[in-house]
Design a protein around this motif. Structure first.
Motif, PDB file in Angstrom:
ATOM      1  N   SER A   4       7.463   8.105 -14.706  1.00  0.00           N
ATOM      2  CA  SER A   4       7.137   8.277 -16.124  1.00  0.00           C
ATOM      3  C   SER A   4       7.790   9.532 -16.672  1.00  0.00           C
ATOM      4  O   SER A   4       8.085  10.474 -15.934  1.00  0.00           O
ATOM      5  CB  SER A   4       5.622   8.364 -16.303  1.00  0.00           C
TER       6      SER A   4
ATOM      7  N   GLU B 251      -7.727   8.986 -26.150  1.00  0.00           N
ATOM      8  CA  GLU B 251      -7.516   8.800 -24.711  1.00  0.00           C
ATOM      9  C   GLU B 251      -7.789  10.071 -23.908  1.00  0.00           C
ATOM     10  O   GLU B 251      -7.872  10.038 -22.673  1.00  0.00           O
ATOM     11  CB  GLU B 251      -6.078   8.337 -24.445  1.00  0.00           C
TER      12      GLU B 251
ATOM     13  N   GLY C 218      -3.875   5.861 -22.488  1.00  0.00           N
ATOM     14  CA  GLY C 218      -3.030   5.352 -23.568  1.00  0.00           C
ATOM     15  C   GLY C 218      -2.006   4.349 -23.085  1.00  0.00           C
ATOM     16  O   GLY C 218      -1.047   4.038 -23.811  1.00  0.00           O
ATOM     17  N   LEU C 219      -2.182   3.812 -21.869  1.00  0.00           N
ATOM     18  CA  LEU C 219      -1.228   2.863 -21.294  1.00  0.00           C
ATOM     19  C   LEU C 219      -1.684   1.427 -21.530  1.00  0.00           C
ATOM     20  O   LEU C 219      -2.846   1.167 -21.798  1.00  0.00           O
ATOM     21  CB  LEU C 219      -1.077   3.114 -19.790  1.00  0.00           C
ATOM     22  N   TYR C 220      -0.736   0.496 -21.394  1.00  0.00           N
ATOM     23  CA  TYR C 220      -1.059  -0.919 -21.533  1.00  0.00           C
ATOM     24  C   TYR C 220      -1.628  -1.503 -20.236  1.00  0.00           C
ATOM     25  O   TYR C 220      -2.331  -2.517 -20.265  1.00  0.00           O
ATOM     26  CB  TYR C 220       0.187  -1.721 -21.926  1.00  0.00           C
TER      27      TYR C 220
ATOM     28  N   LEU D 247       8.165   0.853 -21.972  1.00  0.00           N
ATOM     29  CA  LEU D 247       7.605   2.103 -22.491  1.00  0.00           C
ATOM     30  C   LEU D 247       6.103   1.976 -22.757  1.00  0.00           C
ATOM     31  O   LEU D 247       5.641   1.005 -23.367  1.00  0.00           O
ATOM     32  CB  LEU D 247       8.328   2.493 -23.781  1.00  0.00           C
ATOM     33  N   ASN D 248       5.359   2.976 -22.258  1.00  0.00           N
ATOM     34  CA  ASN D 248       3.897   3.060 -22.425  1.00  0.00           C
ATOM     35  C   ASN D 248       3.117   2.008 -21.641  1.00  0.00           C
ATOM     36  O   ASN D 248       1.896   1.895 -21.808  1.00  0.00           O
ATOM     37  CB  ASN D 248       3.507   2.981 -23.910  1.00  0.00           C
ATOM     38  N   TYR D 249       3.799   1.248 -20.810  1.00  0.00           N
ATOM     39  CA  TYR D 249       3.079   0.304 -19.956  1.00  0.00           C
ATOM     40  C   TYR D 249       2.450   1.024 -18.764  1.00  0.00           C
ATOM     41  O   TYR D 249       1.388   0.652 -18.294  1.00  0.00           O
ATOM     42  CB  TYR D 249       4.018  -0.800 -19.460  1.00  0.00           C
ATOM     43  N   GLY D 250       3.132   2.030 -18.237  1.00  0.00           N
ATOM     44  CA  GLY D 250       2.645   2.740 -17.057  1.00  0.00           C
ATOM     45  C   GLY D 250       2.881   1.955 -15.787  1.00  0.00           C
ATOM     46  O   GLY D 250       1.990   1.830 -14.945  1.00  0.00           O
TER      47      GLY D 250
ATOM     48  N   ASP E 123      10.885   2.559 -16.617  1.00  0.00           N
ATOM     49  CA  ASP E 123       9.774   3.087 -17.409  1.00  0.00           C
ATOM     50  C   ASP E 123      10.137   3.093 -18.891  1.00  0.00           C
ATOM     51  O   ASP E 123       9.287   2.812 -19.744  1.00  0.00           O
ATOM     52  CB  ASP E 123       9.433   4.505 -16.948  1.00  0.00           C
ATOM     53  N   THR E 124      11.392   3.395 -19.199  1.00  0.00           N
ATOM     54  CA  THR E 124      11.852   3.370 -20.593  1.00  0.00           C
ATOM     55  C   THR E 124      11.885   1.946 -21.128  1.00  0.00           C
ATOM     56  O   THR E 124      11.552   1.690 -22.293  1.00  0.00           O
ATOM     57  CB  THR E 124      13.257   4.004 -20.688  1.00  0.00           C
TER      58      THR E 124
END
Length: 490
Positions: free
Chosen positions: A375, A204, A340-342, A390-393, A386-387
């Protein structure tokens, strides 16, 4: 006897009694060895001392704010927290401006409507966040990110600064924008090569993104290159508007712009393909309608500019045109996540609609409070939403961040502020007798258009110090010009 009971007596001895206390206080701060704590402590002391010299505080916020992005490049990651010290100076300026408003009734008449909307947005976000409080830490973090430089906007409106100070600060901002060239060259030829070996282990990572001047870059990759590009385009808009009004010569415009826009050719900033024509169209909107040859020239220039920008982008990314178009669409419109986000710039909005729609009308209208969708960074966690995702952005873009944290009502207030600022600039263009005021008001309208659309692209407008300095200084400068105009008329 009266000499010993005089006010000067008490002030003198109070100062002598205070010095040992301050010595113990700063000694205790030093023992923490935490740059953030030390920076906040020192800045609080300096900020209080500068309450009587707000012009110095403005200068510090502008200079330190526009250079704060260099911290990650040249210092340990822990030292980045020292930027909190600059935020404290911004808050001191904010509180000083609010105190000035409360104690000076004449400011009510000369304050433009968009500033009142900005104040309403500020109050609403705090009340909304306190009512929905998840944790004090989350609220403080969100408040700092949003409003760390808003004191610049309110200060220029409500504190009495003369024309000499305003001209000095305009020059300071322009000079710092011109100084992006050496920093971009360092990032391009020193930092980028050091990151290229990490691409295999971190797919990424885009090394060229680190070319962001002083607006924020990291030795480990990533940077605010788009924010730097927008700031430079807006500054070019001011120069072009003054040239258009015969305040600058063509030679001066060419010479300064050559240096100012040089960083745009050093990095990978596809956003300029859209935002540069938007700025140009705003400045020349009347000419494009009334004089068809201007429209033809604009289309030719825009086409050539797009071809050059795309060509540079293809060389930097080493992609074919088909690959570049597909790569751009897949993480902006299709279902592929950004980095690196969904989620990407489109799906971040549809995801919000799915989870905060009519099934949860309170959150839909009023959000979940400041900091809830911000984030995390490094080992620290982000907001509770955000937690949860997670990693969704979910706060990847400014639009997504506002919707999750302040709801539809918060977004409406922000857009209303921008619309009212546009109308304020329109009033100055129509009524002011000063050609510089008219030219700068027109340039501010171009900046407002870019800042209004930018939340659909990224979230830096609500988090990044340097970018916020450009935004709040521009609005504060508009408010100052309006105040001068109203006082001149009366």
């Amino acid at each position: 006897m009266t000499r010993f009971l005089s006010m000067s007596f008490f002030k003198t001895y109070a100062l002598w009694l205070l010095l040992p206390v301050l010595g113990v206080f700063f000694g205790k701060l030093a023992t923490t060895a935490d740059p953030m704590v030390i920076g906040m402590g020192v800045s609080s002391f300096v900020g209080i001392a500068l309450l009587r010299k707000p012009e110095w505080n403005v200068e510090l916020v502008i200079v330190l704010g526009l250079f704060a992005g260099l911290m990650p490049l040249f210092f340990d990651a822990l030292a980045v927290k020292a930027v909190w010290g600059v935020a404290i100076l911004g808050f001191m300026l904010l509180f000083g401006a609010l105190y000035r408003l409360i104690t000076t009734s004449r400011l009510i008449k000369s304050t433009p409507l968009f500033i009142w909307v900005a104040l309403l947005f500020f109050i609403y976000s705090l009340v909304d966040s306190v009512i929905q409080l998840y944790s004090a830490k989350e609220l403080v973090g969100g408040f700092k990110r949003y409003y760390q430089v808003w004191g610049l906007m309110f200060g220029l409106c409500w504190i009495d600064f003369d024309k000499k100070h305003i001209e000095q600060w305009r020059k300071t901002v322009l000079i710092i924008c011109l100084l992006q060239v050496p920093f971009c060259l360092y990032e391009l030829f020193v930092v980028v090569p050091s990151l290229e070996g990490l691409v295999e282990s971190r797919p990424e990572l885009v090394p060229i993104d680190v070319v962001a001047g002083s607006f924020g870059a990291s030795k480990l990759g990533g940077g605010n290159s788009a924010e730097m590009a927008i700031a430079l385009i807006i500054m070019f808009g001011f120069l072009l508007s003054r040239y258009k009004s015969n305040i600058m010569t063509g030679k001066e415009l060419f010479t300064v712009s050559l240096v100012l826009l040089a960083p745009l050719a050093m990095g990978e900033t596809k956003i300029i393909i859209i935002f540069f024509p938007m700025m140009f169209s705003t400045l020349y909107r009347k000419e494009l309608i009334s004089r068809p040859h201007y429209l033809i020239a604009a289309l030719v220039f825009g086409g050539l500019f797009t071809v050059v920008a795309v060509g540079v982008n293809m060389m930097v990314t080493k992609m074919t045109l088909d690959q570049l178009i597909f790569d751009t669409l897949r993480y902006n419109v299709y279902e592929v996540g950004y980095g690196g986000l969904y989620l990407n710039r489109t799906t971040v909005l549809t995801f919000w609609a799915q989870h905060q729609g009519l099934a949860d009308p309170i959150s839909f209208l009023f959000g979940n409070g400041l900091g809830s969708a911000q984030s995390g960074s490094g080992t620290s966690l982000g907001g509770h939403l955000d937690t949860r995702f997670l990693n969704y952005g979910i706060g990847f873009t400014g639009a997504g961040l506002l919707l999750w944290e302040l709801g539809v009502f918060g977004v409406a207030l922000f857009l209303l502020m921008m619309v009212m600022a546009w109308r304020c600039a329109n009033q100055l263009i129509a009524q002011s007798v000063d050609p510089i005021v008219r030219a700068d008001a027109l340039a501010i309208q171009a900046g407002l258009l870019l800042f209004s659309f930018y939340p659909l692209y990224l979230g830096a407008l609500f988090s990044e110090f340097g970018f916020q300095v450009i935004f709040t200084f521009m609005l504060g400068y508009l408010a100052w010009m309006y105040k001068q105009h109203i006082e001149y008329k009366s």
